[in-house]
Design a protein around this motif. Sequence first.
Motif: not given
Length: 322
Positions: A261-285
Amino acid sequence: MLASLSNLLIYTAIAVYAVAFLTYAGETALRTTRRSTAPAYLGVGPGGPEPSPEPLSSEPLLPDPHDRIRQRADWLGAAGTNVTIVGLALIVTATVARGIAAQRAPWGNMFEFALVGAVALTAAYLAFLARRPVRAFGVWIVGLVLLALGMAVTVLYTPVDALVPVLNSYWLVIHVAAAITGGGIFSVGAVATGLFLVRDRADRRGPTSGRRRYADALPTSTTLAQVMHAAHMLAFPIWTFAVLAGAVWAENSWGRYWGWDPKETWAFITWVLYAAYLHAESTAGWRGRRAALFALGGYAAFLFNFFGVNLWISGLHSYAGV
């Protein structure tokens, strides 16, 4: 009676937050004036400046205009914080009164979500302020609260009413409370991220003209990066729990955990982007500016999930109107 009292308290809170915004803006203006050379928002006390060492001289000392500017800025900042606390008390009381009037948890529609979101954002800011020098955030945090409350009373207002059947569940308390709490902390993280990018860019450009006066009034880029990381580290598991709780609620209501559902989809997109941020914070460069872009993307997705999906996109979650 209680519904009318709630509305009155909301308008009073808006007026109080407006005073806090002007007070914080005055502090920011003083800290960025050309005559002020104080290292703003650093040092002892929550958000207070670090006292300058006394010069070693036996000559009589004349009053330093920089000290007067610094003292006025300190006074305005402390006053802004106190007024913000009053605004928080008012909006909490208004939310509780609305919940009692409706005889349910007061977050059954976008209007109520905006009210509780303002509570979560203010509380998150004050909690960070008690431990870190983030008073520079004040003018932005209160500005966001005013924007949320302004939209609530003008665009999103909904009279007190009973819940639609699908919302009449204890999962409303669990799922939405987690989403609101995570959103409030994410908002503090978004402000920290934006200010980090401003400070980091100024530091990279070096001491050039007066363009960096505001950047110099901010905490150091290291401090801002620490606040940015701490806010997202705290909010991410709460948001993860909110998404999982929503899936369980969906299974209880519609017989499936996930349906894109659109609400579920965008909640998941939000989760993925924040997960990507936390992963990037732990990655050199990828630490620093590159990682910050993922954090801002996550916050943009969070806002669209609340406003855009609810107002413009139809789906299974389009049952509460505004």
